[in-house]
Structure formats: structure tokens, C-alpha cells
Design an enzyme around this catalytic site. Structure first.
Site, PDB file in Angstrom:
ATOM      1  N   VAL A 240       0.826  -1.207   0.000  1.00  0.00           N
ATOM      2  CA  VAL A 240       0.000   0.000   0.000  1.00  0.00           C
ATOM      3  C   VAL A 240       0.861   1.258   0.000  1.00  0.00           C
ATOM      4  O   VAL A 240       0.857   2.026   0.972  1.00  0.00           O
ATOM      5  CB  VAL A 240      -0.957   0.030   1.208  1.00  0.00           C
ATOM      6  N   PRO A 241       1.606   1.531  -1.077  1.00  0.00           N
ATOM      7  CA  PRO A 241       2.315   2.808  -1.176  1.00  0.00           C
ATOM      8  C   PRO A 241       1.308   3.945  -1.065  1.00  0.00           C
ATOM      9  O   PRO A 241       0.181   3.822  -1.580  1.00  0.00           O
ATOM     10  CB  PRO A 241       2.949   2.751  -2.562  1.00  0.00           C
ATOM     11  N   HIS A 242       1.679   5.058  -0.371  1.00  0.00           N
ATOM     12  CA  HIS A 242       0.678   6.106  -0.192  1.00  0.00           C
ATOM     13  C   HIS A 242       1.329   7.470   0.000  1.00  0.00           C
ATOM     14  O   HIS A 242       2.521   7.570   0.291  1.00  0.00           O
ATOM     15  CB  HIS A 242      -0.224   5.788   0.998  1.00  0.00           C
ATOM     16  N   ALA A 243       0.532   8.499  -0.183  1.00  0.00           N
ATOM     17  CA  ALA A 243       1.027   9.863   0.023  1.00  0.00           C
ATOM     18  C   ALA A 243      -0.143  10.789   0.274  1.00  0.00           C
ATOM     19  O   ALA A 243      -1.252  10.569  -0.216  1.00  0.00           O
ATOM     20  CB  ALA A 243       1.796  10.327  -1.209  1.00  0.00           C
TER      21      ALA A 243
END
Lengths: 613, 613
Positions: free
Chosen positions: A512-515
């Protein structure tokens, strides 16, 4: 039609059968499409279904007549065909003795009864009893106040409202009718709205539904009284028992079904389940009982839908009706019959022609003020909070189909003018449209987010080429940039900054890469499914095969966590993950998510089902 | 009816609505009851459903007219009311322009189309292709031979058969029609019979269904040719394209649906599953497509059921239609619409009045001989075994509903006499009745035993008082003695002799005391459910809470083992055991077993379903 060309004894020649089948297909098709559009716009599906009827009815399709346009100003004196109104007249013939129309109307009558059967099945009698005092208070105030207002209005402004021929010298009957018309609640519409809001089995939902039921009963009986007042002993086909007799038999029927009838059903259903083919036997029995009760109340003059509703209440209460059977009945009726019924409302009325501003405004204002305040008061008397009381008020104000049926019947009985009928229909539609959103806002219901609602096919990447983290994230950020209109670099920088601190792997081959991004207007999810997998340095050593890029606006700090837990919850199921990995396209993958969301909602509904019969 | 007393503009006054609802309730109720009775008697349920129509139609109910009986011989000159025929005329009015009748007929037309939709959904196209050669051979011989026989019969014995007014000077048209009438196969009936026999998805079942489908197509097109031959350009509402055009468009429609149509469905269904409410969206789409195709073929003159069937085939083939959705559609249609349709067959025909021995015998004999032998030959050509070939022959001979519809249409077109129509109907019913039992006997199909079929409430003892083995077995043997008529002592001695050798405990709290008895005529099972449990000295130390007393005739040595394994298999499921322990009565306990049996059968059907969409 060749097959039946000669001296045929059939009641439905092939041309009428063609019309019947085509009309149902068109009506259902458009109703469902518009219903789904409304759902996407966070409106109750029933609005789209009613709109389909308005579009196919005399208001729009029937009014399209290109042949009357004068084309001489472009130097052409030809005529275009009256294609719209021709099509309308073909699909939904006007003459009341047209055989295709009769068959269509028969289907619609059945649809209405079956809809009310499902509504009845949803009522939980024990909850109604729990709500007893509140229910009495809400329904009493919810009738008394709008009824008084409506009756006063009719006696003061009879001319503006427009009474029918029969009511001319009977202002009392007219007054009672207008009072009733403004105090009724639409059981099917409000039930559907409550189901859409996931409130149907909540205490408030049950209160609203049971008050509406009580309300309806009083309304129908009152309407029978009105018609008895203006009729001069016409050719009645029902029992010659007078108004008192009708009311008496109706109450006996109601009492019977909810006591002895229920008890008998508790005996019959296990027998059928033990002896007949399973689960079909129970479906047939439910249908037969509903049709019989509907026939009885129609014969009594209380309208068939009332009997079907009572049958549904009596049957639905039985714990012998298993959830699977319930679902089969519910699914089939709500997806075939209910949309046809709601679409049929607009089929015979030209909303533009009979539209009068003053009548419409007057009726709408009085109905809304009377009903909302009446029910609010009733709820307050029952010691509910302000917030809940207002929600009950607006919920009870939804007039929907029942208001429309009452209006139509009164118009047919020459009790009211066409203009008043249209005003009542518009008021019924308007209050129905208002009820859902207003209740949602008052109760601050958060519609439950499902992953599938946030994704289109463009948000899903099936087996992208990238084989390692950085190139994969660049590809996903590029896709996000296309969709959101932000700069690809900005997105990637944010995501990569987070990823460099620590990789965002989850167990079971997910990541779950996120920003958080300043410029983003709404949360955006990009889902990549990679068959060979990408190494996100997971604790369990598995490559990530389902990668979710979660982008959230900086000013919604809580959304990121919400999305994270949504992903974790949805993909906790081995089956869902396996199906997603097996999906052949973005659409198929989203079908998996849609089904998972529906089953999630359904399981919340039916938590109360146990192993027992 | 008070509600609509005044100058109403409605096409369905309340009295007609009452009739419509009541008629459907009575028709469906009786059809289902008699259908279940037939099932108990090991006959296909469809027979009972057809019989319900005959009982409610002019043959029985309509003929009951007590008022014409002369009671003077008992010294009474009063009249009894014509209660039967009055009721018949009330429920199913005769005049073709009666509104209730038109609405009823509309419902029946819909029912027929929906039935064929389900039949189509069951067809497995890939299996049809596998059967390609055999199918062509069976359907070609199955048409050619009975067609030639029928045509010869018509040309030789036209007087006995009775041609209609229009066919008087057109013996060719009459000959072709009789040939067709004798060579058609009833898709819905044979499909239902094959489902009842659990053969619908077997190779032979698919062969019979696909041959019948091919057959039907030829039959309907041939019938259109016949009508074109005798018509003098009457007021046709369909396309003015002549016979060749009709055939052409039909073939184009068929080809389109099975190629491009199928391909489009493969795209639409995942989209709907991804975007629309689940699973309801798919149900609506299936329904809309079926109704549209039905309307198209009705307009073409090939009858609506053909279009619905083709739609079903195209949709059912998609692996995107999930089993759950399929089941919902199947259950609802087979338990609501199908019984009404089959019951409707007998509603308009007086089978006794128009009955002529010679015509009936001639038609039945020729139809059976021609069809059975023709299909037998076709199957032999396709190198099937004798046994299978005869089964195919008798299966294909079932004429059922399609034969009846053809007969009715021909009668309406004044092509045949009423007597010939009745003969065709009786032949259609007779061949349908024959098909199931004869196929079952030829193929030596053993109907699968389920525990529930062997139990009535009397066979089930809920929580008997006995707390230890001997007294419990005495009580169970006493019950067995009541039911079988044998001596209690004899039974107990046999059981106790076995039990003394070693106790008959099974794992999971079950026990199976048993005995072979000389005097017993059929296997008998007594089931005792004991909440506190009885010590049967089980290896796992658990008390037995479900005790099965298995009594079998000595001359059926294999039955004991069969029953033992049946008990072991059925109660292997923790859920089934838990539900049985929770059941409050014998009937509830049997409902659990009935459901377990149905789910067992269903799982055998759907073994091929996989995780993928």
C-alpha cells in the site's frame, strides 16, 4: 401476424403479445439503467426508476411529434414522422379496452402487490411492538396535523385546488380527501429509501415503517369512507356491506393474519420445507398466500397492495423462512417487478400539460409543513432526540407511490381535478426525493465507502510491465497523474519519500504505497495487479501481487487510515484475493470487488440469522 | 367496487384485479399441490401441474352444474346453484374481450417465455457442439419419419382426423400441418423431465434437448409456411416479408444471438457485475434481454417462447453468470411461472366433449410409432447403444406444451377441427407422461434414495423418555411395529440380538441399531433424537444423540449397507447434526433433512463451478 391471422379466438393476438413483451423490456431496461445512474449519484434508485416512466410517458416520449413542426422557413415543406408519440402509443396504448394495455396494466398491478409483499417481509413485527408507544404517537400526530391543515386548505381554497364534478356539492368529502392525501405516507418508497440508507432494520427505520403502515391503514379506510360519501349506490362489485362493514372486515382480516394466520404459517412453512421440493416449495406458498390476501383486500375495496403487505408481514415474521429463500424472493422482485411498477407511475400522466404553479406550490408547502411538523411532534412526544425527530418527520413525509395511487383514484372517481392530481403526484415525488438526502444529512450518516466505488477501469492496471518497485510506482503515478490532472513528478516524489522511509508491504502479497498531497481534490486509489509480483521487502518474504496506491488530500488527514483499513478488510478474504488474481481484465477485477462489497453489506444485514430453522 | 365506482378511466377495474389475483393464486396453488403429489408418486411434477388446469378448466370445474339435476325423484323441486361452472366462469372468464381474462392471458404468455428462458439457461452449448453429429442424425430422422407418416395419414384419413374450414380445399397445407404436429418435440416438458431424472446435463440429456431445439426450430418455421399457404393476405401485423423473409430473419437472429450476441453478453455481464448493484443487476439484464428477444420472434411470427429460449441459450453459456444468480432465476421461475403455464393448458379445453376415440387412437399411435422409431433410428445411425437409442426415442416423443400450442394455433387458424385439436392435446399429454417413466425404466435409473423420503413425522421420535439402550430400543421397536404392522417382540428380538454382539455406535454421537426381518415388506427407518443422549459404548465416549433404527427385508440384503452409508453421508456434516439437535419438532427435523438432500443434489449438479468469474 401470420400465426393468428384467421378467425382467432385468442384474447391476446400476436401483435398485442409483441407490444406487451417489448413494453416490459423497455420499461424495465430504462428504469434499471436510470436507477443505477441515480445510485452512482448517491440518490435513491427509485428516483431513476420513476424518471424512466416520465421519459417514456406522455410528458416526454409521447410529446415528441416532429410532424407538427413547420419546416417551410428552411425552404422544405415535407413532414418528419411523429416518431416519439407513435412509439409511445405503440408501446403503451391509450384506449382502456386495448388488449395490450390491459395485459400491461395487469402486470403492473401484480408488480405493485409483489413490491409490497417484499416490503412486508422486511418488517420485523417484534421490533414494531417494541416501538409501540412511539409508533402510536408518531402516526397519530402524523395524521392529525396534516389532515387538519389539508382539510382547512380545501375548505378555504377549494377553487385554487380544483375539485372534481362529483365533489362540487359535497365540500366535506372533498375536504376529507385532501386532508387524507396530505397525511399519507408511502410505504414502498420510504421502505426502499430506508433500505438504501441501510436503516430498514434499525429502530428508527422500523418506527418509520410501522408508523407508515398504521398511517396507510387509516388512509385507505378513510378513502373508502370518502368514496362512500360521494357515491349514490353505483354498481359496486364488492360486498354490499357499507363503509362500516368494509372497515370491520379489514380489521378482522388484519387481526386474523397477525395472530391465527401467523400461527398457521408457523405450522405450514416447516411442513412445506420438510415435504416439498426445497427451497422452491416455500417460494410458491409465499406467492400464493400473498396473491390470495391481495385479492381479498382488493375485493374489500382497500386495494390489493394492502393485502400483499399484510401477508408479507405475517410471513416475514416467521423464523422458518430461511435467509436464502428470503433473498431469492427479494432479489427477483426488487429487480424485475419493483422497477416496472415505479416506472409505470409516469406512464399515463402528462406532467407538463396539467401543471399549475399555484396548486403545486400550495399542495407541496402544506404537505411538507404539516407532515414534517406533525411527525416531529409525535416523535418528540415519544421522547426522541431533536435530530431523530426531524429525521422521522422527513422520512414520514415521503408520499411516493401511495400518494400517487390515491391521487389517481380520486381523479378517476371525479373527486378532484386533473390539475390537483398532478400537484399531488409532484408533491409525492418531491417529498420522496427529499426524504433520503435530508434524512442522510440530519442523521449525518456516512455512506460506507467501498473500494469498488472509487475505481473505474482506468484506475486498475492489469499486469503492468514494471518488475521492480521504482518503475512500478512511476507507472502507477503516471496513471494517477492522468486521472487527477496533477503533475506526475509531484505525486511520485510524495510516494517515494514515504517508501524510502520504510516499504509499505502488507501480509499475503499486498502493498500500500501512499502519500498525502496538497493539490488533490478527492481521495484516489490506483490498483495494480501484477502476476509475477514485485518485491516490497515484506516480512513474510512474499512478492506483492496486489498493489494499492493510496493518494489522499492533505486536508483530509483521517482518510488515509480509512482507506488503509478498507483495503485490509476487503482483501482479508482468501477468496477475494484469489479471484482478483484470476480476473482477466480490469472490469472482471472490479466485478469481484463489487460482489465482495455487496456480500459485506448483506452480511451486516443478516447478522441475526442463526443456525436454527 | 367502491374505489372505482365513478366514470373510471382505468383498464382494470377492481373487480377484474380481484379476479386476476385470485385466479393466479388458485392456479398456482393447486398446480403446486398436485405437482408435489405427483413427485411423491414418482411421476414428473409437470403432470400434476397440467392436471390442475384440467380440474379447474371446463372439463371438470366448469362442468359442475348442480342446477340442471332434476331432484323431483327425491320429492324436491328446488335447484342447487351452478357452483362449479359459476366459479370457473368467475375465475377464468370466457369472453375474449373480458379484461380479467386478457390480463390472465398476458401473465400466461409471460410465464411461457420465462419458462423457456430457464430451459435455455440450462442448455450447455459446448455440449451441444460435442453432440453435433448425433444431434443432426436424431433430429433429422426424428422429423422425417413421423412427418411422412403424419402427412400420409392426413391424406388418407383426412375425414376421420377432421380438417378445419380453411383447409377444406387445401389438403397439402393440412397434410403438412399434421406431419409437423406429429414430429415436434416439447422442449419445456422434456427439459423438465430430464431435470427431474437428473439427466439434464448428461450427454444423453443434452442430445435430447439439442435435438428437440433443432426440431422446434424446423417445426415453427414449417408452421409459418403452412399458415402462409392457407392465408389470403389477411391483416398481418408482422413484417410484410413473406415466408422466405420470416425464415431468413429467424436464421439471422439465431446466428446473431449465438455468435455476436454471445460475445456482447460476455462483455456486458462483467460490466454489470462490476458497476451495478449485485447480484440484482444481472437478473434485470437477463430479464430485459429475454423479453426483447421474445418480442422479436413474436413479431416475426415464430412465437415468443422461441426468442426467450434462444436468449437463455446465449446467456446461460456465459461463465460470467454466477451460479447464485442462476439459482435465483431458476427457483423463482420454476416455482411461480412454470406451474401457472402448465396449468393454463387445460383451462380452455373441454377434454370430454370433443373427445373422439378413433381420432385420439389414430393420432396417438402414429405419433408414438413415428417419433420413437424415427429417433431410435437416428440414434442408432449415430452409433448409440440399443438401450440409449430407445431412451432417446421415447424422450423425443414427449410432445407436451409445444404440441398443445401448435394444436391450439391450428384450431384458431381454422386449419383443424376441434376433435383433432383435442386428439393432439391428449397425444401430447400422453407422450409426455410416458417419456419420464419409460426412460427411467429403459436406462434402469435408480432414483437416489434420500433419508427424508423414508420418514414421516411418525418415524421421528423427539426426545423419548428412555435413558438407556434397552428401553430406548424397545420404544423405537414399538413405534416400528405400529408403522409396519409387525410384532413388536419380533422386531426387538432381531435388533437386540445384533446389539448384544457389539454395540452399533458411530462417531459424533450417532448410533445405528439394525436388523434384517423376514416379514418386512420395505425398508423402514425410525429416527430418535435424544437430547441427553444414550450410552451406546462408543469408541469416542460420546453418548448417542441421534439414533437410527434400520430395519430391512431379509430378501434385500444390499439395502442395509445402503442405508448405513446414507446415514453416514447425510450426517457427516456438522451443520446438519447441529440443526437436527436444534429442531423443535419432528417436522422441523425433517425439514433439515429435506434441505440437506436438496443441497446434496444441487452440489452434484454444479460440481463444475469454479472459483473464477
Amino acid at each position: 401476424m401470420p400465426l393468428l391471422a384467421a378467425g382467432s379466438e385468442t384474447s391476446l393476438p400476436a401483435s398485442d403479445i409483441t407490444t406487451l413483451l417489448l413494453a416490459i423490456a423497455v420499461l424495465l431496461g430504462l428504469a434499471r439503467v436510470l436507477g443505477e445512474v441515480c445510485r452512482k449519484l448517491h440518490q435513491p434508485a427509485v428516483l431513476g426508476e420513476i424518471l424512466a416512466g416520465v421519459l417514456l410517458g406522455p410528458t416526454v416520449l409521447g410529446a415528441i411529434d416532429l410532424s407538427v413542426i413547420d419546416w417551410s422557413w428552411v425552404g422544405w415543406d415535407g413532414n418528419l414522422p411523429a416518431i416519439g408519440s407513435d412509439l409511445y402509443n405503440y408501446l403503451f396504448p391509450q384506449p382502456v379496452d386495448n388488449h395490450a394495455r390491459i395485459a400491461e396494466d395487469g402486470f403492473i398491478v401484480l408488480s405493485a402487490s409483489l413490491l409490497l409483499l417484499v416490503v412486508g417481509l422486511e418488517v420485523d413485527l417484534s421490533a414494531v411492538v417494541r416501538q409501540g408507544k412511539a409508533m402510536l404517537s408518531v402516526s397519530a400526530m402524523g395524521i392529525l396535523i396534516p389532515f387538519s391543515l389539508g382539510m382547512g386548505l380545501a375548505l378555504l381554497f377549494g377553487d385554487v385546488l380544483g375539485s372534481g364534478a362529483r365533489a362540487a356539492n359535497n365540500p366535506l368529502a372533498f375536504g376529507i380527501f385532501v386532508g387524507l392525501a396530505l397525511s399519507i405516507t408511502a410505504l414502498p418508497v420510504i421502505a426502499k429509501i430506508l433500505m438504501d440508507l441501510n436503516l430498514a432494520r434499525s429502530d428508527m427505520g422500523v418506527l418509520v415503517i410501522s408508523s407508515a403502515m398504521c398511517n396507510d391503514l387509516v388512509g385507505w379506510i378513510g378513502f373508502a369512507v370518502v368514496l362512500a360519501l360521494i357515491s349514490q349506490g353505483g354498481e359496486a362489485s364488492g360486498p354490499a356491506i357499507g363503509v362500516v362493514g368494509t372497515i370491520g372486515i379489514t380489521l378482522v382480516f388484519l387481526a386474523f393474519m397477525l395472530t391465527i394466520g401467523r400461527w398457521m404459517l408457523h405450522r405450514i412453512l416447516p411442513y412445506v420445507q420438510a415435504q416439498w421440493s426445497w427451497p422452491g416449495g416455500v417460494i410458491s406458498v409465499v406467492f400464493v398466500i400473498a396473491m390470495s390476501c391481495a385479492a381479498l383486500t382488493e375485493w374489500l375495496g382497500i386495494h390489493s397492495i394492502f393485502g400483499a403487505f399484510v401477508a408479507g408481514v405475517a410471513i416475514g415474521d416467521s423464523h422458518h423462512l430461511r435467509q436464502r429463500t428470503r433473498d431469492t424472493i427479494h432479489q427477483f422482485i426488487m429487480n424485475i417487478f419493483a422497477p416496472v411498477f415505479f416506472a409505470s407511475i409516469g406512464l399515463r400522466i402528462n406532467f407538463i400539460e396539467a401543471f399549475q404553479w399555484d396548486t403545486v406550490l400550495l399542495v407541496c408547502a402544506v404537505a411538507l409543513i404539516g407532515k414534517v411538523n406533525g411527525c416531529f411532534l409525535g416523535a418528540k412526544i415519544a421522547k426522541m432526540s431533536n435530530r431523530e425527530s426531524w429525521a422521522v418527520g422527513f422520512g414520514m413525509a415521503a408520499q411516493g407511490a401511495v400518494g400517487i395511487i390515491l391521487g389517481q383514484l380520486a381523479y378517476q372517481a371525479e373527486l378532484i381535478s386533473e390539475e390537483l392530481m398532478v400537484a399531488i403526484v409532484i408533491m409525492a415525488l418531491g417529498t420522496s426525493m427529499l426524504a433520503g438526502p435530508v434524512m442522510q444529512r440530519i442523521l449525518q450518516l456516512k455512506t460506507q465507502r467501498h473500494l469498488n466505488q472509487m475505481l473505474t477501469d482506468r484506475h486498475v492496471m492489469i499486469d503492468p510491465e514494471a518488475g521492480e518497485i521504482e518503475s512500478l510506482l512511476r507507472a502507477m503515478c503516471a496513471r494517477a497523474a492522468e486521472i487527477t490532472g496533477l503533475e506526475e513528478g509531484t505525486i511520485f516524489d510524495g510516494v517515494w519519500a514515504r517508501e524510502r522511509v520504510m516499504h509499505t508491504a502488507l501480509p499475503n502479497g499486498m502493498a500500500v504505497p501512499h502519500a498525502r498531497l496538497d493539490e488533490l481534490s478527492k481521495p484516489t486509489v490506483i490498483l495494480a495487479r501484477s502476476h509475477r509480483g514485485v518485491d516490497f521487502d515484506a516480512a513474510d518474504g512474499m512478492n506483492a501481487r496486489l498493489i494499492f496506491l493510496l493518494l489522499t488530500p492533505t486536508d483530509q488527514p483521517e482518510t488515509q487510515l480509512e482507506l488503509l483499513s478498507l483495503v485490509a478488510k476487503t482483501f482479508d478474504s482468501d477468496t477475494v484475493r484469489a479471484r482478483c488474481l484470476a480476473a482477466a481484465s480490469a472490469t472482471e477485477l472490479r466485478a469481484v470487488l463489487n460482489q465482495a462489497a455487496a456480500e459485506d453489506t448483506a452480511s451486516q444485514h443478516h447478522d441475526d440469522e442463526t443456525l436454527g430453522m
